[in-house]
Design an enzyme around this catalytic site. Structure first.
Site, PDB file in Angstrom:
ATOM      1  N   TYR A  25       1.516  -6.421  51.808  1.00 34.37           N
ATOM      2  CA  TYR A  25       1.201  -7.599  52.627  1.00 34.37           C
ATOM      3  C   TYR A  25      -0.302  -7.849  52.622  1.00 34.37           C
ATOM      4  CZ  TYR A  25       2.139 -11.007  56.360  1.00 34.37           C
ATOM      5  OH  TYR A  25       2.272 -12.166  57.096  1.00 34.37           O
ATOM      6  N   HIS A 108       1.442  -9.414  37.989  1.00 32.97           N
ATOM      7  CA  HIS A 108       0.557  -9.020  36.889  1.00 32.97           C
ATOM      8  C   HIS A 108       1.344  -8.046  36.031  1.00 32.97           C
ATOM      9  CE1 HIS A 108      -2.891  -7.984  34.556  1.00 32.97           C
ATOM     10  NE2 HIS A 108      -3.212  -6.876  35.197  1.00 32.97           N
ATOM     11  N   SER A 252     -29.608 -32.168  35.293  1.00 28.92           N
ATOM     12  CA  SER A 252     -30.665 -32.981  34.678  1.00 28.92           C
ATOM     13  C   SER A 252     -30.595 -32.885  33.161  1.00 28.92           C
ATOM     14  CB  SER A 252     -32.042 -32.487  35.146  1.00 28.92           C
ATOM     15  OG  SER A 252     -32.306 -31.197  34.610  1.00 28.92           O
TER      16      SER A 252
END
Length: 333
Positions: A25, A108, A252
């Protein structure tokens, strides 16, 4: 472009009438359990006796039991504890309670792919892996949205494992954004590579070394932190929102020119070759073996490196500067 599975295709009803055990959890565990529960699925949370999360899960309206009991009562068992802790818990609490027709699931593929967990041939094995941290999986669900996810089937004993994985993705909200099909091998190896070469290892070392170069050249550590660490989030946020093109549009022209003219001097062909070596070590199981041995030895190198990194000047300076940022909810580790 691979097919993206959305909600209408993922709601297969394969989990109707079934009980899902969420083992753990923590970050992912709480999100999966709550999202599934609120999507109308039957959920039981499996924890160890004395877990601090027990009361939290019960306060959230979830049924809680020890991991063995939850596994015995469940049709689908999603294991959401740390990779290194999964094999022992599996052998002790889950395997004795596996029966033909049940399913075990992961977010996973590490332990399945590297053979640390070897399931019986008569159970389904699948993966549903949200591509975001648990708190985001939860917050996006509550907002009526979702975090994209991967799904994969490793073993299809019932003939319904793919439908079950899609239905699970629907339940946690991943299907709202879209689900992509993969394999345990591909998810595991790409995930480990991304963490090591780019997201954690690569980025953290790049920021730290950039900081060191400026400080060693006599520049103020505070300015070095702002330029090499703090502004990383600004750049990554733009990339996440609109790719490299948006980032280059937003900065920029001077910064964009510096990107083109210097980037490849930092990330060189030698760097790429080293990345390929890292990938090969992952593919051949070298990293997995090293990590397993490190844990078996009590994590001496891991803990030493954690301590050394926490004491680096970039951490000290960063802590001071972040305290000045009223918008930043500092989380002390």
């Amino acid at each position: 472009m691979k097919k993206i599975y959305k909600e209408n295709e993922c709601r297969t009803n394969a989990l109707d009438g079934k009980t899902i055990a969420i083992i753990g959890y923590g970050s992912q565990g709480h999100a999966h359990a709550l999202n599934l529960h609120e999507s109308g699925f039957k959920v039981i949370v499996g924890l160890y006796e004395g877990s601090k999360s027990w009361a939290k899960a019960e306060a959230a309206g979830l049924e809680v039991a020890d991991a063995a009991t939850a596994s015995a009562r469940a049709d689908v068992i999603m294991i959401l504890i740390n990779d290194e802790k999964q094999p022992e818990l599996y052998e002790k609490s889950i395997l004795p309670n596996l029966k033909a027709g049940k399913a075990i699931a992961f977010a996973h593929g590490f332990n399945i792919h590297f053979g640390r967990i070897v399931p019986p041939a008569d159970v389904d094995v699948f993966m549903v892996a949200p591509k975001g941290p648990g708190h985001t999986v939860r917050s996006q669900y509550k907002a009526g949205r979702g975090v994209p996810g991967l799904f994969a089937v490793y073993q299809d004993a019932s003939g319904k494992a793919r439908d079950i994985s899609l239905d699970y993705g629907y339940g946690i909200g991943a299907a709202r954004a879209g689900m992509l099909e993969t394999s345990f091998r591909e998810e595991t190896e790409t995930d480990l590579f991304g963490e090591q070469a780019v997201l954690c290892g690569g980025v953290s070392e790049l920021m730290k070394v950039g900081f060191e170069v400026l400080v060693e050249a006599g520049y103020d550590p505070e300015n070095a932190y702002y330029e090499c660490v703090h502004e990383m989030k600004l750049i990554v946020d733009m990339i996440a929102q609109g790719g490299l093109s948006l980032m280059r549009y937003s900065v920029s022209d001077t910064a964009e020119y510096g990107d083109y003219s210097v980037g490849r001097r930092i990330i060189t062909d030698d760097t790429k070759q080293e990345m390929k070596k890292v990938l090969k070590e992952i593919q051949e199981g070298v990293f997995a073996r090293n990590w397993i041995v490190e844990n078996q030895a009590g994590r001496p190198n891991f803990m030493s490196r954690r301590r050394i990194e926490s004491e680096h000047q970039v951490e000290q300076v960063g802590r001071e500067l972040r305290s000045m940022m009223s918008w930043n909810n500092e989380i002390e580790v």
